[in-house]
Design an enzyme around this catalytic site. Structure first.
Site, PDB file in Angstrom:
ATOM      1  N   TYR A 153      50.766   4.512  62.924  1.00 13.68           N
ATOM      2  CA  TYR A 153      51.689   3.606  62.255  1.00 13.68           C
ATOM      3  C   TYR A 153      50.931   2.354  61.803  1.00 13.68           C
ATOM      4  O   TYR A 153      50.412   1.602  62.628  1.00 13.68           O
ATOM      5  CB  TYR A 153      52.844   3.200  63.175  1.00 13.68           C
ATOM      6  CG  TYR A 153      53.809   4.320  63.517  1.00 13.68           C
ATOM      7  CD1 TYR A 153      53.764   5.545  62.847  1.00 13.68           C
ATOM      8  CD2 TYR A 153      54.754   4.162  64.514  1.00 13.68           C
ATOM      9  CE1 TYR A 153      54.644   6.565  63.169  1.00 13.68           C
ATOM     10  CE2 TYR A 153      55.645   5.172  64.844  1.00 13.68           C
ATOM     11  CZ  TYR A 153      55.578   6.376  64.169  1.00 13.68           C
ATOM     12  OH  TYR A 153      56.455   7.388  64.497  1.00 13.68           O
ATOM     13  N   SER A 188      64.664   9.667  62.410  1.00 13.71           N
ATOM     14  CA  SER A 188      65.416   9.707  61.150  1.00 13.71           C
ATOM     15  C   SER A 188      66.876  10.112  61.364  1.00 13.71           C
ATOM     16  O   SER A 188      67.391  10.986  60.666  1.00 13.71           O
ATOM     17  CB  SER A 188      64.758  10.654  60.142  1.00 13.71           C
ATOM     18  OG  SER A 188      65.283  10.461  58.848  1.00 13.71           O
ATOM     19  N   PRO A 189      67.579   9.483  62.303  1.00 11.24           N
ATOM     20  CA  PRO A 189      68.977   9.858  62.561  1.00 11.24           C
ATOM     21  C   PRO A 189      69.908   9.545  61.391  1.00 11.24           C
ATOM     22  O   PRO A 189      71.033  10.059  61.348  1.00 11.24           O
ATOM     23  CB  PRO A 189      69.333   9.037  63.801  1.00 11.24           C
ATOM     24  CG  PRO A 189      68.439   7.840  63.709  1.00 11.24           C
ATOM     25  CD  PRO A 189      67.137   8.373  63.170  1.00 11.24           C
ATOM     26  N   LEU A 190      69.453   8.713  60.453  1.00 11.20           N
ATOM     27  CA  LEU A 190      70.270   8.391  59.273  1.00 11.20           C
ATOM     28  C   LEU A 190      69.770   9.118  58.032  1.00 11.20           C
ATOM     29  O   LEU A 190      70.171   8.788  56.915  1.00 11.20           O
ATOM     30  CB  LEU A 190      70.281   6.872  59.034  1.00 11.20           C
ATOM     31  CG  LEU A 190      70.889   6.037  60.158  1.00 11.20           C
ATOM     32  CD1 LEU A 190      70.815   4.550  59.818  1.00 11.20           C
ATOM     33  CD2 LEU A 190      72.332   6.450  60.423  1.00 11.20           C
ATOM     34  N   GLY A 238      66.925   9.100  56.426  1.00 11.93           N
ATOM     35  CA  GLY A 238      66.262   8.246  55.449  1.00 11.93           C
ATOM     36  C   GLY A 238      67.210   7.333  54.694  1.00 11.93           C
ATOM     37  O   GLY A 238      66.921   6.912  53.569  1.00 11.93           O
ATOM     38  N   GLY A 239      68.344   6.998  55.302  1.00 13.11           N
ATOM     39  CA  GLY A 239      69.298   6.085  54.679  1.00 13.11           C
ATOM     40  C   GLY A 239      70.468   6.773  53.999  1.00 13.11           C
ATOM     41  O   GLY A 239      71.462   6.108  53.657  1.00 13.11           O
ATOM     42  N   LEU A 270      72.772   8.643  55.223  1.00  8.44           N
ATOM     43  CA  LEU A 270      73.997   8.574  56.020  1.00  8.44           C
ATOM     44  C   LEU A 270      74.500   7.153  56.234  1.00  8.44           C
ATOM     45  O   LEU A 270      75.551   6.946  56.832  1.00  8.44           O
ATOM     46  CB  LEU A 270      73.772   9.270  57.365  1.00  8.44           C
ATOM     47  CG  LEU A 270      73.493  10.773  57.245  1.00  8.44           C
ATOM     48  CD1 LEU A 270      72.998  11.340  58.565  1.00  8.44           C
ATOM     49  CD2 LEU A 270      74.744  11.513  56.778  1.00  8.44           C
ATOM     50  N   GLY A 291      75.082   5.326  53.587  1.00  8.93           N
ATOM     51  CA  GLY A 291      75.862   5.076  52.376  1.00  8.93           C
ATOM     52  C   GLY A 291      75.124   4.346  51.283  1.00  8.93           C
ATOM     53  O   GLY A 291      75.734   3.890  50.320  1.00  8.93           O
ATOM     54  N   LYS A 292      73.806   4.254  51.389  1.00  6.86           N
ATOM     55  CA  LYS A 292      73.061   3.465  50.407  1.00  6.86           C
ATOM     56  C   LYS A 292      72.817   4.207  49.088  1.00  6.86           C
ATOM     57  O   LYS A 292      72.475   3.588  48.090  1.00  6.86           O
ATOM     58  CB  LYS A 292      71.731   2.993  50.985  1.00  6.86           C
ATOM     59  CG  LYS A 292      70.721   4.094  51.246  1.00  6.86           C
ATOM     60  CD  LYS A 292      69.333   3.525  51.561  1.00  6.86           C
ATOM     61  CE  LYS A 292      69.336   2.640  52.788  1.00  6.86           C
ATOM     62  NZ  LYS A 292      67.969   2.190  53.148  1.00  6.86           N
TER      63      LYS A 292
END
Length: 343
Positions: free
Chosen positions: A53, A207-209, A211-212, A214, A216-217
């Site tokens: 990272y 990555s539970p969303l 990559g964004g 989920l 709403g973006k």
């Protein structure tokens, strides 16, 4: 915050882990310190980083924060990873004893600690015998450099083989697996999750969303712009974005998340995170916040408990898309359920 066992170990961690992949890149050191301060103040006790990272900078930032916060370091569970290249040489990558010896010592130095609580293999290495990797990990537990070890991005048979080697040789068992897992990416449920449950390993979803997606973006058929990873760097994952945008399942899932979020006066991100945290074998969900505001919203998920009806609706609408054998309608598991009366 809710505490859970770290897989099959005796250590406990909070249900939401702070991922630090953005540190030293999308978040500068000052912002990174603020994010870690906020996380600790909210009761979080689990930090996840990796040597690759920001080419080691993330570990260095975490190390400086730990040194400056002696109270927090006494309670924080620190996880990092090794496997991917940190040099130009042919032996500067992989899961060989040689590379991992150097990688582990370098991570300990950057983090400024004597023992890493959870050392994870960042990906499978088909060139190195798994027996060599497992012996190294058991030796590292024995010499006190790591407390526990786990894997990331391993397949089900990788997990099962590793556990078999550990048991047959009397080594310490792996405690966790870090896979991608969210309402849009659920294929690990076919074999990876059962393999981990068989061993008693906990899942640390990254990555539970998605990559964004989920949160709403993104909007249907609208190219990403502005303060999103794709908006700032359109070449990053654009083909994957197009494929997901064209999939009707994507928008059915997003619509369900939005409707539940509205009904519960919660954010879409909180609903998506709460679903992941409620899934079998999940120990801690990794939050990839780039800002303090994102972290605050994500951490508020700890107070959100979805109802059985809400969980069922989300699980049904996001069911993995499979065709036929072995996982689809002609798959052996479905046939057995029918023969056995739906058990």
């Amino acid at each position: 915050m809710e505490y859970r066992r770290l897989g099959n170990s005796g250590a406990v961690v909070t249900a939401y882990c702070l991922g630090t992949m953005t540190f030293g890149n999308e978040a500068d050191e000052e912002t990174s310190f603020q994010i870690m301060d906020d996380y600790a103040a909210a009761g979080g006790n689990f930090l996840d980083t990796a040597n690759v990272y920001s080419a080691g900078i993330s570990e260095e930032i975490v190390g400086r924060w730990l040194k400056a916060r002696p109270t927090e370091v006494s309670q924080m569970i620190v996880a990092t990873k090794g496997r991917f290249p940190m040099g130009e040489g042919p032996n500067d990558l992989g899961l060989s004893r040689r590379n991992l010896t150097h990688a582990l010592d370098a991570s300990l130095k950057r983090l400024g600690i004597e023992q890493i609580d959870l050392y994870q293999m960042h990906g499978y290495d088909a060139l190195t015998p798994l027996e060599e990797t497992m012996r190294f990990l058991d030796d590292s537990v024995a010499n006190g450099k790591i407390a526990y070890y786990g894997f990331s991005n391993f397949l089900g048979w990788h997990v099962t083989k590793a556990a078999w080697i550990a048991r047959s040789q009397g080594y310490c068992l792996p405690v966790t697996l870090q896979p991608q897992y969210n309402l849009l990416v659920r294929d690990i449920e076919h074999e990876v999750v059962p393999a981990c449950q068989d061993v008693g390993m906990g899942l640390l979803p990254w990555s539970p969303l998605a990559g964004g997606w989920l949160s709403g973006k993104y909007q249907r058929d609208v190219m990403p712009t502005g303060a999103t990873r794709l908006g700032e760097n359109p070449e990053r994952g654009m083909e994957a974005w197009k494929a997901r945008n064209a999939n009707e399942r994507t928008w059915a899932v997003i619509d369900a998340v939005r409707e539940i979020a509205t009904a519960r006066s919660a954010s879409m991100a909180q609903v998506a995170l709460a679903w992941v945290a409620s899934q079998p074998a999940v120990t801690s969900v990794i939050l990839g916040a780039r800002t303090r505001e994102q972290l605050a919203d994500n951490m508020a998920t700890d107070a959100l408990k979805l109802t059985p009806e809400e969980l069922t609706r989300l699980s049904d609408v996001s069911k993995p898309q499979v065709d036929d054998y072995p996982y689809g309608t002609g798959g052996i598991n479905q046939r057995h359920r029918k023969i056995e009366g739906g058990r």
